[in-house]
Design a protein around this motif. Structure first.
Motif, PDB file in Angstrom:
ATOM      1  N   ILE A  83       5.692  -5.289   9.648  1.00 47.62           N
ATOM      2  CA  ILE A  83       4.589  -4.675  10.400  1.00 47.62           C
ATOM      3  C   ILE A  83       3.239  -5.921   9.837  1.00 47.62           C
ATOM      4  N   SER A  84       2.322  -5.623  10.697  1.00 50.97           N
ATOM      5  CA  SER A  84       1.453  -6.139  10.406  1.00 50.97           C
ATOM      6  C   SER A  84       0.391  -5.793  11.175  1.00 50.97           C
ATOM      7  N   LEU A  85      -0.597  -4.808  10.349  1.00 51.03           N
ATOM      8  CA  LEU A  85      -1.203  -3.514  10.692  1.00 51.03           C
ATOM      9  C   LEU A  85      -2.766  -4.000   9.988  1.00 51.03           C
ATOM     10  N   PRO A  86      -4.071  -3.913  10.888  1.00 50.96           N
ATOM     11  CA  PRO A  86      -5.603  -4.386  10.398  1.00 50.96           C
ATOM     12  C   PRO A  86      -5.416  -3.596   8.774  1.00 50.96           C
ATOM     13  N   GLY A  87      -5.860  -4.698   8.237  1.00 49.53           N
ATOM     14  CA  GLY A  87      -5.970  -4.227   6.437  1.00 49.53           C
ATOM     15  C   GLY A  87      -7.023  -3.412   6.491  1.00 49.53           C
ATOM     16  N   VAL A 124      -5.083   0.552   5.335  1.00 45.80           N
ATOM     17  CA  VAL A 124      -3.533  -0.649   5.644  1.00 45.80           C
ATOM     18  C   VAL A 124      -3.227  -1.638   4.012  1.00 45.80           C
ATOM     19  N   ARG A 125      -4.490  -2.589   3.989  1.00 45.30           N
ATOM     20  CA  ARG A 125      -4.405  -3.684   2.721  1.00 45.30           C
ATOM     21  C   ARG A 125      -4.360  -2.748   1.575  1.00 45.30           C
ATOM     22  N   LYS A 126      -3.873  -1.956   1.049  1.00 45.02           N
ATOM     23  CA  LYS A 126      -3.844  -1.471  -0.280  1.00 45.02           C
ATOM     24  C   LYS A 126      -3.014  -0.188  -0.657  1.00 45.02           C
ATOM     25  N   MET A 127      -1.706  -0.414   0.940  1.00 45.15           N
ATOM     26  CA  MET A 127      -0.397   0.712   0.764  1.00 45.15           C
ATOM     27  C   MET A 127       0.289  -0.690   0.308  1.00 45.15           C
ATOM     28  N   SER A 128       1.503   0.298  -0.327  1.00 45.69           N
ATOM     29  CA  SER A 128       2.622  -0.815  -0.814  1.00 45.69           C
ATOM     30  C   SER A 128       3.439  -0.309   1.295  1.00 45.69           C
ATOM     31  N   LYS A 129       4.621  -1.447   0.436  1.00 38.13           N
ATOM     32  CA  LYS A 129       5.575  -1.320   1.797  1.00 38.13           C
ATOM     33  C   LYS A 129       5.932  -0.641   1.854  1.00 38.13           C
ATOM     34  N   GLY A 130       6.421   0.255   1.426  1.00 34.26           N
ATOM     35  CA  GLY A 130       7.016   1.558   1.941  1.00 34.26           C
ATOM     36  C   GLY A 130       5.692   2.593   2.625  1.00 34.26           C
ATOM     37  N   THR A 131       5.017   2.671   2.296  1.00 34.50           N
ATOM     38  CA  THR A 131       3.940   3.409   2.000  1.00 34.50           C
ATOM     39  C   THR A 131       3.771   2.456   3.873  1.00 34.50           C
ATOM     40  N   LYS A 132       3.392   1.687   3.574  1.00 37.75           N
ATOM     41  CA  LYS A 132       3.397   0.633   5.892  1.00 37.75           C
ATOM     42  C   LYS A 132       4.815   0.787   6.352  1.00 37.75           C
TER      43      LYS A 132
END
Length: 293
Positions: A83-87, A124-132
């Motif tokens: 998963i690669s999203l704009p931070g 997004v940059r503050k989200m955990s892996k599970g949230t992403k």
């Protein structure tokens, strides 16, 4: 709906996929199983028209995945393995962007956000892996597509979210969706898939109905003998390991259960236990416990 016919894509490293063929029909969840680097993601990227095959053909809904990639992408909901999203985007911004690019039903999006809740105002940059992962799942499924390609869809999800995902997947299957899913999580594959293919070094080594695949695997048994000497003698007969009065062994084409039972009639047996059949045993049967994962 999803068809790969003798698809080959080789990379300079020697990795890739080789002569891969399988089909996924509407109303089917198809599991794609294999260790890292086996070729699962390469096959999904072929179907998304992200890379061209050296030979063979990949089609979705009758459209060539490379030549008619625009038509294919209209039919597909895709969840990549990484998963690669704009931070600096918030969850809301990501979903709005996906809505603009791929479309999506607002009511369906609201249903998904209720099932896979997270704070959409968080960046997004503050989200955990599970949230992403939950954000990516909502973005993928809010597009009410007839086909879904899912690469490790439950990566990072906690057990509750995994169960909710499986429930959602079953609902989509009943609606006639064609779903191709790669995963290392064996329990979820057993619960959700109708068929599965095991891929090793870029080649499919077996494809079958998921329950037939499990039934056809080697079965593990542990026998407890009355005497350690008897356990030792039996272990030699079947080429198994012995620990005091217990012997553990796997049945196979060369050592069937009927053969074992005939041998055991000569001994004082205290108990026989069998390991639960599961997809992990199938995986180890075909790959070998010494293979890299």
């Amino acid at each position: 709906m999803i068809h790969l016919e003798h698809v080959t894509k080789a990379f300079a490293s020697g990795k890739g996929i080789f002569d891969v063929s399988f089909s996924v029909e509407p109303g089917m969840v198809f599991g794609f199983i294999g260790p890292n680097g086996a070729g699962k993601s390469t096959a999904l990227r072929q179907l998304m028209g992200l890379i061209a095959a050296d030979s063979g053909q990949a089609t979705i809904g009758g459209f060539d995945c490379w030549v008619e990639t625009k038509e294919v992408k209209r039919l597909v909901g895709y969840l990549p393995g990484e998963i690669s999203l704009p931070g600096d985007f918030t969850g809301d911004h990501v979903l709005q962007l996906m809505q603009q690019l791929h479309g999506g039903d607002r009511k369906r999006q609201a249903d998904l956000l209720e099932r896979f809740p997270f704070d959409p105002k968080t960046k997004v940059r503050k989200m955990s892996k599970g949230t992403k992962q939950k954000l990516a799942l909502v973005g993928c499924f809010m597009k009410d597509a007839p086909v879904y390609l899912l690469d490790e869809p439950t990566s990072g999800l906690d057990p509750l979210m995994q169960e909710r995902f499986l429930t959602w997947l079953e609902e989509e299957r009943r609606l006639g969706k064609a779903i191709l899913m790669s995963s290392h999580h064996f329990p979820e594959m057993e619960k959700s898939c109708d068929r599965a293919a095991l891929i090793k070094d870029g080649r499919i080594i077996v494809e079958s109905d998921i329950h037939e695949l499990i039934r056809s695997s080697r079965k593990q048994y542990t026998v407890e003998f009355g005497l350690a000497a008897q356990a030792e003698q039996f272990a030699i007969q079947v080429g198994a390991t012995q620990k005091q009065q217990r012997v553990s062994f796997l049945t196979s084409d060369q050592l069937t259960l009927n053969q074992v039972l005939r041998l055991l009639t000569a001994y004082d047996i205290r108990s026989i236990q069998t390991a639960t059949d599961d997809l992990e045993h199938v995986f180890l049967h075909y790959y070998g416990e010494g293979d890299e994962s």
